[in-house]
Design a protein around this motif. Structure first.
Motif, PDB file in Angstrom:
ATOM      1  N   ARG A 246      84.199  20.398  23.710  1.00  0.00           N
ATOM      2  CA  ARG A 246      82.225  20.326  24.149  1.00  0.00           C
ATOM      3  C   ARG A 246      82.529  22.505  24.388  1.00  0.00           C
ATOM      4  O   ARG A 246      81.790  23.173  23.572  1.00  0.00           O
ATOM      5  CB  ARG A 246      82.037  20.622  25.731  1.00  0.00           C
ATOM      6  CG  ARG A 246      80.843  21.047  25.570  1.00  0.00           C
ATOM      7  CD  ARG A 246      79.761  19.591  26.585  1.00  0.00           C
ATOM      8  NE  ARG A 246      79.897  19.125  26.059  1.00  0.00           N
ATOM      9  CZ  ARG A 246      79.499  17.794  26.522  1.00  0.00           C
ATOM     10  NH1 ARG A 246      79.546  17.504  27.535  1.00  0.00           N
ATOM     11  NH2 ARG A 246      79.853  16.705  26.120  1.00  0.00           N
ATOM     12  N   TRP A 250      80.572  25.006  21.548  1.00  0.00           N
ATOM     13  CA  TRP A 250      80.000  26.170  22.509  1.00  0.00           C
ATOM     14  C   TRP A 250      80.533  27.290  21.884  1.00  0.00           C
ATOM     15  O   TRP A 250      79.702  28.220  21.528  1.00  0.00           O
ATOM     16  CB  TRP A 250      79.993  26.282  23.995  1.00  0.00           C
ATOM     17  CG  TRP A 250      79.215  27.166  24.478  1.00  0.00           C
ATOM     18  CD1 TRP A 250      78.144  26.680  24.645  1.00  0.00           C
ATOM     19  CD2 TRP A 250      79.643  28.613  24.903  1.00  0.00           C
ATOM     20  NE1 TRP A 250      77.640  28.156  24.775  1.00  0.00           N
ATOM     21  CE2 TRP A 250      78.381  29.302  25.245  1.00  0.00           C
ATOM     22  CE3 TRP A 250      80.951  29.179  25.420  1.00  0.00           C
ATOM     23  CZ2 TRP A 250      78.523  30.508  25.775  1.00  0.00           C
ATOM     24  CZ3 TRP A 250      81.329  30.209  25.532  1.00  0.00           C
ATOM     25  CH2 TRP A 250      79.739  30.776  25.753  1.00  0.00           C
ATOM     26  N   TRP A 263      75.264  27.086  28.253  1.00  0.00           N
ATOM     27  CA  TRP A 263      76.044  26.562  28.409  1.00  0.00           C
ATOM     28  C   TRP A 263      75.367  25.336  28.991  1.00  0.00           C
ATOM     29  O   TRP A 263      74.594  25.053  29.794  1.00  0.00           O
ATOM     30  CB  TRP A 263      76.910  26.892  29.330  1.00  0.00           C
ATOM     31  CG  TRP A 263      78.233  25.962  29.531  1.00  0.00           C
ATOM     32  CD1 TRP A 263      78.314  24.958  30.960  1.00  0.00           C
ATOM     33  CD2 TRP A 263      79.091  25.105  28.909  1.00  0.00           C
ATOM     34  NE1 TRP A 263      79.313  24.056  30.971  1.00  0.00           N
ATOM     35  CE2 TRP A 263      80.312  24.315  30.011  1.00  0.00           C
ATOM     36  CE3 TRP A 263      79.651  25.669  27.302  1.00  0.00           C
ATOM     37  CZ2 TRP A 263      80.905  23.497  29.283  1.00  0.00           C
ATOM     38  CZ3 TRP A 263      80.951  24.750  27.040  1.00  0.00           C
ATOM     39  CH2 TRP A 263      81.694  23.689  27.564  1.00  0.00           C
TER      40      TRP A 263
END
Length: 374
Positions: A246, A250, A263
């Motif tokens: 993740r 991002w 986020w």
């Protein structure tokens, strides 16, 4: 005429030229050719003396003498006794040929002719001032001597460096070593193209939560495996894999977009519990991951929400916005359920991830789930 090889003083050339001109009158072609060869041969020492004036300027003396001799031949062929002194004409012609040779054949790169002439003036002025001052002259002193601006002197100084160049294939030291001048030059530095990316990544890393920054540091700077990271942080290796994936996703999106995306993982400012009150009880919608780092925070917020329900009402916990529910999250739900039951509050959990249903069953909390899974 004199024997070949005798050195002639400068003034004798005019006498020889006069004798040559009178001897050519009435001579046939073969006689004129012989007279011409004799005259050129006797004037060769004069051409050699002119050539030696230009020694020490980077050109072999033999080449300069060859150019001077060609200039002498041109002088003999073009000389007209009616137009003046042969010696003066020879000096102009021969020195002109030598200067033309320096201008056309000794520059490593192309420099305009006018700039070449200024470079020669600059070199002569620098040599003269060095002798007078017993030191290297400054740019201001050279400009004053030449009567030009300092910028002109700087341009001439730069152009002078282009006069003599070395080949990149020139051998270094011992010719048997095989090393060349070009070996000293470095190759393209690919890391230079990554400077902007490195600066951008450093800025984006500061926007990640502390946990994600720690994971990335352990993985890519500490060169730790996912198993080692999981043991250090007290979480599962699968959880470490999800968190790393993740965070990297991002970062990749943030690098490719003009605006920084929000986020949405746990640990960031976007993690929250939204509580709404209805006629039948309280609805708590949880957003973000739930793991050991924030399970205690979610537990406190859910307990506060349950405390406002009142006896006999329901507390509905919606986990549809939770991408990851760890073992700490399961334990947190059990603790909230125990407290809610003591307060006579019915707790119901919706949106439970499919993989967590079995865990809830094993933990004895299957009754919390209303059957709606995802």
């Amino acid at each position: 005429m004199r024997e070949a090889g005798q050195l002639e003083p400068f003034e004798d050339l005019d006498v020889l030229a006069d004798q040559y001109a009178r001897a050519c009158d009435g001579a046939d072609r073969s006689q004129r050719r012989r007279l011409r060869e004799d005259f050129v041969r006797e004037a060769l020492p004069f051409a050699g003396r002119l050539a030696r004036r230009y020694r020490g300027r980077g050109e072999p003396t033999d080449d300069l003498e060859q150019v001077a001799r060609l200039g002498l031949v041109k002088t003999v062929d073009r000389f007209d006794p009616e137009r003046g002194s042969f010696t003066a004409y020879a000096i102009l012609t021969i020195t002109g040929e030598i200067k033309r040779h320096f201008r056309d054949h000794t520059w490593g790169v192309h420099v305009p002719r006018g700039q070449q002439d200024r470079v020669l003036e600059f070199v002569h002025a620098r040599a003269a001032l060095t002798g007078e001052l017993a030191r290297t002259p400054t740019v201001a002193e050279l400009a004053e001597r030449l009567g030009v601006e300092e910028s002109e002197v700087l341009r001439a100084q730069t152009s002078a460096a282009a006069h003599s160049t070395e080949s990149l294939n020139s051998p270094l030291g011992d010719s048997t070593s095989g090393s060349e001048m070009g070996d000293l030059l470095g190759g393209p530095d690919g890391d230079l193209t990554l400077v902007d990316d490195r600066a951008t990544v450093e800025t984006l890393l500061c926007e990640l939560p502390a946990r994600e920054r720690q994971l990335l540091a352990l993985r890519f700077w500490g060169n730790r495996s996912q198993v080692e990271i999981a043991e250090e942080l007290g979480i599962s290796q699968m959880h470490v894999s999800r968190l790393l994936s993740r965070a990297l996703t991002w970062l990749r999106e943030a690098m490719l977009s003009d605006t920084t995306p929000p986020w949405t993982g746990s640990g960031g400012s976007e993690h929250r519990v939204l509580v709404t009150t209805g006629p039948d009880g309280v609805h708590a919608r949880v957003h973000g991951e739930i793991d050991r780092d924030n399970a205690h925070v979610v537990r406190r917020e859910l307990l506060n929400a349950g405390g406002s329900c009142g006896h006999g009402r329901r507390l509905v916990v919606d986990l549809s916005g939770v991408p990851l529910l760890s073992a700490a999250g399961i334990a947190m739900l059990g603790a909230v359920h125990t407290v809610a039951r003591g307060r006579n509050v019915t707790m119901l959990v919706t949106g439970v991830p499919a993989y967590a249903i079995r865990i809830l069953e094993i933990s004895g909390m299957r009754a919390l789930v209303d059957g709606c899974t995802r």
